[in-house]
Design an enzyme around this catalytic site. Structure first.
Site, PDB file in Angstrom:
ATOM      1  N   ILE A 143       0.738  -1.278  -0.087  1.00 15.27           N
ATOM      2  CA  ILE A 143       0.011   0.136   0.062  1.00 15.27           C
ATOM      3  C   ILE A 143       1.021   1.178  -0.064  1.00 15.27           C
ATOM      4  O   ILE A 143       2.137   1.217   0.490  1.00 15.27           O
ATOM      5  CB  ILE A 143      -0.965  -0.245   1.318  1.00 15.27           C
ATOM      6  CG1 ILE A 143      -0.207   0.012   2.653  1.00 15.27           C
ATOM      7  CG2 ILE A 143      -2.061  -1.115   1.047  1.00 15.27           C
ATOM      8  CD1 ILE A 143      -1.290   0.024   3.522  1.00 15.27           C
ATOM      9  N   ASP A 144       0.605   2.319  -0.462  1.00 17.57           N
ATOM     10  CA  ASP A 144       1.270   3.810  -0.667  1.00 17.57           C
ATOM     11  C   ASP A 144       1.946   4.299   0.794  1.00 17.57           C
ATOM     12  O   ASP A 144       1.216   3.777   1.901  1.00 17.57           O
ATOM     13  CB  ASP A 144       0.543   4.646  -1.448  1.00 17.57           C
ATOM     14  CG  ASP A 144      -0.012   4.343  -2.592  1.00 17.57           C
ATOM     15  OD1 ASP A 144       0.732   3.461  -3.420  1.00 17.57           O
ATOM     16  OD2 ASP A 144      -0.984   4.739  -3.049  1.00 17.57           O
ATOM     17  N   LYS A 145       2.667   4.734   0.393  1.00 23.04           N
ATOM     18  CA  LYS A 145       3.638   5.444   1.741  1.00 23.04           C
ATOM     19  C   LYS A 145       2.482   6.020   2.647  1.00 23.04           C
ATOM     20  O   LYS A 145       2.501   5.837   3.867  1.00 23.04           O
ATOM     21  CB  LYS A 145       4.468   6.229   1.344  1.00 23.04           C
ATOM     22  CG  LYS A 145       5.209   7.155   2.303  1.00 23.04           C
ATOM     23  CD  LYS A 145       6.156   8.309   2.135  1.00 23.04           C
ATOM     24  CE  LYS A 145       6.528   8.953   3.124  1.00 23.04           C
ATOM     25  NZ  LYS A 145       7.672  10.059   2.669  1.00 23.04           N
TER      26      LYS A 145
END
Length: 344
Positions: A143-145
């Protein structure tokens, strides 16, 4: 160090460059990124029509027979870092983590330290799957930062391969909470006129497009209907905030799992995420619709308002059904509470 070999044939209209063709066609169960594929080509681990090919830019063609020797675990070059982890579940094969926002999943350019992988190496030691290579041990999905929430990590190669297969088959349950501008409605003729968009039963909005890296900005993904990778997102409104539903909380779930998929799809239909620095398109909200405090909270929210709330899968070894849920973190909870108060 190399292990078992997989074989497959390039299918219809492959990308011209070998590395891009392999990144598209290689079975997802290998869990190999394009960067890792390029490294394997350079290491002589790839054969095309029974001949070793070390040039990632070599031409690829329909019907080419590809053989890839998969990596096996080796000595990891990363230095473990004792970073606190919110461990939801752990056994000998898997570990489920509730990732905070502002943490990158694995090392890359600009994120050489402080990642989830560094923390996992300190927590798990050598007991992480090696299929993803030295920089992605155990990582099956990301999942994105600045997206918070749940991930499952593989501690053995057998678990890694099985979990990757479940992701490839779209059998993993993944549900997200999102706070967005506006409120998607089946009564909105604008939405019904957008290519790839329809409403299903129970007011579920289905978005089906191809996604590809933007040529103008490599940090972005873009919607396309020619090339790219197929992506399907479903979403429905959980709650509307302010007058006329100027802001809403959505539940989103993925049939596929492409880079930035929810963020791109919601922006595509005109309901971008609050705080999204790439796709969000901040809007000036009138005091007629929201209280000043709610408008201020939205303006100051420092990340995309997206949380991976639920993950469900079959245990890769025992076959037992597993399902985990985490509540939104404090920043999103405070935003939602303020929005809720503005609606009363």
């Amino acid at each position: 160090m190399l292990g078992s070999t997989i074989k497959f044939t390039l299918q219809t209209d492959p990308p011209v460059r070998l590395d891009k063709a392999l990144a598209r066609e290689i079975p997802l169960s290998t869990a190999l990124s394009r960067t890792r594929i390029t490294q394997l080509i350079a290491e002589g681990a790839v054969k095309i029509n029974q001949s070793i090919q070390k040039n990632p830019r070599a031409r690829a063609a329909l019907g080419d027979l590809v053989e890839v020797q998969l990596p096996v675990p080796g000595d990891n070059r990363l230095v473990p870092e004792k970073i606190a982890l919110d461990v939801i579940y752990e056994d000998e094969d898997i570990i489920v983590i509730n990732k905070p926002s502002n943490m990158v999943v694995h090392p890359g350019k600009g994120s050489e330290t402080g990642t989830l992988v560094h923390a996992l190496l300190a927590h798990c030691g050598a007991s992480l799957s090696g299929i993803g290579g030295d920089t992605r041990p155990g990582i099956v999905h990301r999942i994105d930062k600045d997206t918070s929430g749940l991930l499952v990590v593989a501690k053995t190669d057998a678990a890694h391969i099985n979990l990757a297969q479940q992701f490839q088959e779209h059998s993993v349950e993944r549900e997200y909470d999102a706070v967005v501008y506006g409120a998607p409605s089946g009564d909105d003729p604008r939405l019904l006129g957008i290519t790839g968009v329809c409403f299903e039963a129970n007011r579920v909005l289905r978005i089906s497009t191809q996604l590809a890296r933007s040529r103008a900005n490599p940090r972005r993904q873009t919607v396309t209907f020619s090339g790219g990778r197929h992506a399907i997102t479903r979403t429905r409104v959980i709650k509307r905030f302010g007058k006329s539903g100027v802001i809403s909380k959505l539940s989103c779930w993925l049939e596929t799992g492409r880079t930035h998929q929810i963020r791109v799809h919601l922006a595509y239909v005109g309901h971008g995420l609050i705080g999204d620095p790439i796709y969000g398109s901040p809007r000036k909200l009138s005091s007629k619709f929201l209280t000043p405090e709610a408008a201020r909270q939205i303006e100051l929210f420092e990340r995309q308002a997206l949380h991976a709330r639920i993950i469900g899968f079959m245990h890769p070894i025992s076959g037992q059904a597993m399902r985990f849920e985490s509540q939104v973190p404090d920043d999103m909870a405070n935003l939602i509470e303020t929005l809720d108060l503005s609606s009363k």
